[in-house]
Design a protein around this motif. Structure first.
Motif, mmCIF file in Angstrom:
data_model
loop_
_atom_site.group_PDB
_atom_site.id
_atom_site.type_symbol
_atom_site.label_atom_id
_atom_site.label_comp_id
_atom_site.label_asym_id
_atom_site.label_seq_id
_atom_site.Cartn_x
_atom_site.Cartn_y
_atom_site.Cartn_z
ATOM 1 N N ALA A 115 0.701 -1.437 0.048
ATOM 2 C CA ALA A 115 -0.353 0.282 0.073
ATOM 3 C C ALA A 115 1.206 1.445 0.143
ATOM 4 O O ALA A 115 2.216 1.519 0.100
ATOM 5 C CB ALA A 115 -0.918 -0.057 0.986
ATOM 6 N N LEU A 116 0.670 1.871 -0.922
ATOM 7 C CA LEU A 116 0.944 3.222 -0.584
ATOM 8 C C LEU A 116 0.864 5.173 0.620
ATOM 9 O O LEU A 116 -0.494 5.022 1.101
ATOM 10 C CB LEU A 116 0.504 4.444 -1.696
ATOM 11 C CG LEU A 116 1.033 5.224 -1.976
ATOM 12 C CD1 LEU A 116 3.366 5.415 -1.817
ATOM 13 C CD2 LEU A 116 0.771 6.959 -3.584
ATOM 14 N N VAL A 117 1.973 4.724 0.990
ATOM 15 C CA VAL A 117 1.067 6.031 2.388
ATOM 16 C C VAL A 117 2.042 6.514 1.696
ATOM 17 O O VAL A 117 3.084 7.414 1.938
ATOM 18 C CB VAL A 117 1.740 5.874 3.684
ATOM 19 C CG1 VAL A 117 1.712 6.774 4.359
ATOM 20 C CG2 VAL A 117 0.742 4.522 4.633
ATOM 21 N N GLU A 118 1.357 8.272 1.600
ATOM 22 C CA GLU A 118 1.777 9.368 1.003
ATOM 23 C C GLU A 118 1.416 10.925 1.758
ATOM 24 O O GLU A 118 0.170 10.515 1.677
ATOM 25 C CB GLU A 118 1.885 9.904 -0.426
ATOM 26 C CG GLU A 118 2.386 11.536 -1.441
ATOM 27 C CD GLU A 118 2.336 11.244 -2.477
ATOM 28 O OE1 GLU A 118 2.406 12.232 -3.113
ATOM 29 O OE2 GLU A 118 1.188 10.572 -3.149
ATOM 30 N N SER A 119 1.948 11.561 2.231
ATOM 31 C CA SER A 119 1.990 12.888 2.675
ATOM 32 C C SER A 119 2.010 14.217 2.118
ATOM 33 O O SER A 119 3.418 14.168 2.172
ATOM 34 C CB SER A 119 2.163 12.448 4.672
ATOM 35 O OG SER A 119 1.489 13.940 5.057
ATOM 36 N N ASP A 120 1.565 14.919 1.573
ATOM 37 C CA ASP A 120 1.628 16.162 1.334
ATOM 38 C C ASP A 120 2.289 17.727 1.865
ATOM 39 O O ASP A 120 2.427 18.674 1.510
ATOM 40 C CB ASP A 120 1.269 16.501 0.032
ATOM 41 C CG ASP A 120 0.966 15.622 -1.375
ATOM 42 O OD1 ASP A 120 2.461 14.726 -1.245
ATOM 43 O OD2 ASP A 120 0.185 15.403 -2.262
ATOM 44 N N ASP A 121 1.899 17.173 3.035
ATOM 45 C CA ASP A 121 1.041 18.890 3.667
ATOM 46 C C ASP A 121 2.024 19.005 5.208
ATOM 47 O O ASP A 121 1.902 19.318 6.056
ATOM 48 C CB ASP A 121 -0.022 18.287 4.602
ATOM 49 C CG ASP A 121 -1.136 18.288 3.473
ATOM 50 O OD1 ASP A 121 -1.165 19.281 2.950
ATOM 51 O OD2 ASP A 121 -2.181 17.830 4.134
ATOM 52 N N MET A 122 3.695 17.984 5.005
ATOM 53 C CA MET A 122 4.670 18.827 5.943
ATOM 54 C C MET A 122 5.479 18.497 5.335
ATOM 55 O O MET A 122 6.084 17.752 4.204
ATOM 56 C CB MET A 122 5.099 17.779 7.073
ATOM 57 C CG MET A 122 4.591 16.114 6.702
ATOM 58 S SD MET A 122 4.634 15.015 8.324
ATOM 59 C CE MET A 122 2.951 15.706 8.980
ATOM 60 N N ASP A 123 6.968 19.169 5.641
ATOM 61 C CA ASP A 123 8.123 18.855 5.520
ATOM 62 C C ASP A 123 8.644 17.731 5.210
ATOM 63 O O ASP A 123 8.317 16.682 5.950
ATOM 64 C CB ASP A 123 9.023 19.391 6.479
ATOM 65 C CG ASP A 123 9.116 20.801 6.905
ATOM 66 O OD1 ASP A 123 8.085 21.598 5.825
ATOM 67 O OD2 ASP A 123 8.795 21.486 7.991
ATOM 68 N N LEU A 124 9.513 17.333 4.472
ATOM 69 C CA LEU A 124 9.652 16.239 3.807
ATOM 70 C C LEU A 124 10.377 15.540 4.897
ATOM 71 O O LEU A 124 10.301 14.137 4.644
ATOM 72 C CB LEU A 124 10.940 16.852 2.582
ATOM 73 C CG LEU A 124 10.184 17.012 1.193
ATOM 74 C CD1 LEU A 124 11.600 16.546 0.691
ATOM 75 C CD2 LEU A 124 9.521 15.546 0.670
ATOM 76 N N GLU A 125 11.696 15.954 5.452
ATOM 77 C CA GLU A 125 12.197 15.887 6.524
ATOM 78 C C GLU A 125 11.519 14.904 7.475
ATOM 79 O O GLU A 125 11.179 14.045 8.465
ATOM 80 C CB GLU A 125 13.075 16.411 7.978
ATOM 81 C CG GLU A 125 14.527 16.716 6.351
ATOM 82 C CD GLU A 125 14.042 18.369 5.221
ATOM 83 O OE1 GLU A 125 13.021 18.633 5.454
ATOM 84 O OE2 GLU A 125 14.571 18.152 4.662
ATOM 85 N N LYS A 126 10.240 16.019 8.194
ATOM 86 C CA LYS A 126 9.433 14.933 8.855
ATOM 87 C C LYS A 126 9.059 14.142 8.440
ATOM 88 O O LYS A 126 8.442 13.057 9.210
ATOM 89 C CB LYS A 126 8.590 16.352 9.589
ATOM 90 C CG LYS A 126 7.184 16.282 10.389
ATOM 91 C CD LYS A 126 6.837 17.173 11.199
ATOM 92 C CE LYS A 126 7.802 17.988 11.709
ATOM 93 N NZ LYS A 126 7.360 18.563 13.191
#
Length: 741
Positions: A221-232
């Motif tokens: 499954a894919l987990v992706e989030s566009d709403d925070m810093d890449l490092e976090k």
């Protein structure tokens, strides 16, 4: 709208319709209608999703939402998941039916507000062939078909969108072609547009398409989030120990975690992805819900996207598989206490919970009352409510005084209130503490127990009840009562109530069909044995069969008591001189004395009173109370009379030698059978069959098995009796009555 209710329109500001799937969008509409809002409110909010909004669609759906059962709590929960927090002052007023109890958030592993980010660095040596080969070898078997996309189309806004792409080559074929490409990945996958990058599907396909139906293994499954810093993002997925196969930088503002879910089929895949996304959300990752599909595209490493590289950050990190990760998440959020050493408490034992019913039940514990119909179980529970409220006795046991909540699921409101007053009067108790009794009338409004429990807790948590009585449980029973695991889930709701409120929970259940005298008390309750094993105290009622001689004795005793009182009041000297002990045991002798002493009009009133008393004796029933206790020694059986509307303990001892049906020794049963003629036994068997048939019709179709269970005999015996009776037909196990000729 009432002033204390939340403004759901304000909460909708926290919910973006473009991030909801179709059912979630419908749920918002259903909740708004249930809470008294308008279709215009729903449509105004839906307009925010410009891509899927269709004018007038909300109004068409609105009329189909009547009685949907979805409440404002759905919107409240969605808003909470997106950052909304209730104001503290909500705790200072009475909770509404659909308010939620604030508690510890489940599955919270990290505090995203305090976690430090982990830097992401591009590969020191850029080798696209190596990047793609590593990705393919990590996710696929050599023989599995891989879906990928390098061609795009451009929207009117200038955004590049992927086409369906390719799906006709295996991972082994692609790896071999890459090794022979001399670094030209375009020769293998086709040239991609550098402004757009390229994509790949992370689950294997069947080679015939790229839909969910074409997925052969529901592995990732894919987990992706566009709403925070890449490092976090990088730090949180690692802190969560997600079982990640590959972690890829998308070339823009997100990282793509390809997580091992290893589902057996699509249904299990959906459940596991929902669980995965729920855990991620509660730990600060706002997941794009459109990524749920198993055929979803992810970013292909080894290519460039608008000047930035798409590359593998890491592989095979976190827990090694789904099972270990799931167990780990559950274990760190189970809220279970740590083991304790007995030596720490050997000389300083904690105090036991005080008794609620002395010798039977402690406060905060659970009790089940089981019995057949006509036993007056509801009246017994009302008597118990009064016993607790007044600190009086119940069936001979002393009750601790305190507040009690009686949850009435069966009677209409007026009948329930009248019953309490009638029982108070019949018990001879003054209503000095009726403010200790609260009645929650839910006839026609009851919900399954797992839904009722939190609502009950919300209403009761500020009232300091020492007992909650639920009558009867069949109204809120969920699942198959013969299923141990389903009934364990059901009875766990009583534990929640007892734990949250610190009060005892008392409920009643019916006996299984057939005679009960030959069974132990814990084996009589209908359904799974969980009902008998779960409560701390099991109180069981079984009927005693009264003989004609005993009934005549009781009728005589009732009549003689009235004669004695009347004669004493009319002429005590005569009574003292002429009425002996033996006379007081004889109705005819007492009648003769009454005729000598009482005037005709008084005698007529006395005989009318006697007739009423005799009628009451004739309609009363006798019962034996037995019990199985966890906290106290077993008590001796308690014999009692049920004379509407109350139970009274038999202080005379005349019921102690009566054995319930089927409790006679085998030799005695056989001896009794021998005394009956064949015609008498035949008549008795026919009557028993007719009674069983009439009783089983209550549940609908009558079957051979239901008759067998009710009568306590084998199906073969029932079949033989049906043939001998002649008035019934039997076909394929179903039984019916023949029409009268």
């Amino acid at each position: 709208m009432e002033h204390h209710k939340l403004n759901l329109l304000e909460l909708l500001n926290y919910i973006d319709p473009s991030f909801l799937d179709y059912q979630e969008w419908l749920n918002v509409g259903m909740a708004l209608r249930q809470e008294g809002y308008t279709a215009s409110d729903w449509e105004d909010w839906s307009r925010r999703d410009s891509a899927r909004y269709h004018p007038g669609e909300c109004f068409k759906k609105w009329t189909t939402f009547e009685g949907n059962g979805i409440t404002g709590a759905t919107i409240t929960q969605m808003a909470k998941e997106n950052g909304w927090e209730p104001k503290r002052k909500i705790e200072d007023r009475e909770l509404d039916w659909n308010d939620e109890i604030a508690g510890n958030e489940d599955y919270v592993v990290v505090d995203s507000n305090w976690i430090e980010g982990m830097e992401i660095s591009e590969p020191a040596k850029w080798n696209p062939v190596q990047e793609i080969t590593r990705y393919l070898e990590t996710l696929f078997e050599a023989s599995e078909n891989v879906g990928y996309v390098t061609s795009v189309w451009e929207t009117e806004e200038g955004e590049y969108k992927p086409t369906k792409g390719n799906w006709d080559r295996t991972a082994g074929e692609l790896i071999q072609a890459l090794n022979e490409s001399n670094g030209d990945i375009g020769a293998v996958f086709g040239d991609y547009k550098p402004e757009a990058g390229a994509w790949i599907r992370f689950n294997p396909l069947d080679g015939h398409g790229v839909k969910n139906d074409n997925v052969t293994e529901f592995r990732y499954a894919l987990v992706e989030s566009d709403d925070m810093d890449l490092e976090k993002q990088n730090a949180i997925v690692r802190e969560l120990e997600l079982p990640i196969a590959t972690l890829v930088y998308s070339g823009k503002k997100s990282i793509h975690a390809i997580v091992k879910v290893d589902a057996a089929n699509y249904d299990e895949y959906r459940k596991r992805v929902d669980y995965l996304y729920d855990v991620c959300k509660k730990n600060g990752l706002k997941i794009d819900k459109q990524n749920r599909n198993p055929s979803r595209l992810s970013r292909l490493p080894g290519v460039e996207r608008n000047g930035k590289k798409q590359f593998i950050i890491d592989t095979n990190i976190g827990k090694p598989n789904w099972e270990e990760w799931h167990e780990w998440i559950e274990s760190i959020n189970d809220d279970l206490p740590d083991p304790e050493s007995l030596t720490d408490y050997w000389d300083n034992m904690p105090e036991l919970a005080p008794p609620l019913i002395e010798g039977v039940l402690r406060q905060g514990h659970k009790m089940l009352m089981a019995g057949p119909s006509k036993a007056g179980k509801s009246f017994a529970l009302i008597e118990l409510s009064i016993g607790i409220a007044e600190g009086a006795k119940w069936l001979g046991w002393k009750c601790t005084k305190g507040k009690v909540l009686y949850v009435n699921l069966e009677l209409d409101r007026a009948s329930a209130l009248h019953r309490f007053k009638d029982v108070y009067s019949s018990l001879g108790l003054a209503p000095n503490n009726i403010d200790n009794i609260d009645i929650w009338n839910l006839r026609g409004k009851s919900v399954p127990m797992d839904k009722l429990a939190p609502k009950l807790i919300r209403r009761a948590q500020k009232n300091n009840y020492i007992a909650v009585i639920i009558d009867p449980i069949y109204k809120v029973l969920t699942g198959d009562e013969n299923s141990a695991d389903q009934m364990a889930h059901f009875t766990n709701q009583f534990d929640k109530i007892a734990t949250e409120l610190g009060s005892s929970v008392i409920y009643c259940h019916h006996h299984s069909k057939g005679t009960q005298g030959g069974k132990k008390s814990m084996d009589r309750a209908s359904g799974s044995g969980v009902f008998a094993r779960d409560p701390d105290a099991l109180i069981d009622l079984v009927e005693l069969e009264l003989t004609d001689d005993l009934m005549k004795q009781q009728e005589g005793a009732a009549a003689n008591a009235i004669y004695v009182k009347a004669i004493q009041e009319a002429n005590y000297d005569y009574f003292d001189e002429h009425v002996g002990i033996d006379d007081q045991q004889s109705v005819s002798q007492m009648n003769n004395h009454a005729k000598r002493v009482l005037s005709p009009d008084i005698l007529e009133k006395v005989e009318a009173e006697i007739n009423q008393a005799v009628d009451k004796v004739r309609i009363r029933s006798a019962w034996r109370v037995e019990g199985t206790l966890r906290e106290y020694p077993k008590f001796s059986p308690v014999n009692m009379w049920f004379q509407y509307p109350v139970h009274k303990v038999d202080d005379t001892g005349m019921l102690k030698d009566i054995q319930p049906e089927d409790e006679k020794p085998t030799w005695k049963k056989n001896f009794d059978k021998k005394k009956k003629s064949p015609s008498e036994r035949k008549k008795e068997q026919n009557e028993a069959l007719e009674l069983a048939y009439e009783s089983c019709t209550i549940e609908g179709t009558v079957t051979l098995d239901s008759l067998s269970e009710f009568m306590g005999v084998t199906p073969k015996t029932v079949r033989n009796r049906i043939k001998g009776h002649g008035g019934f037909w039997i076909t394929n196990g179903e039984v019916g009555r023949k029409p009268d000729k």
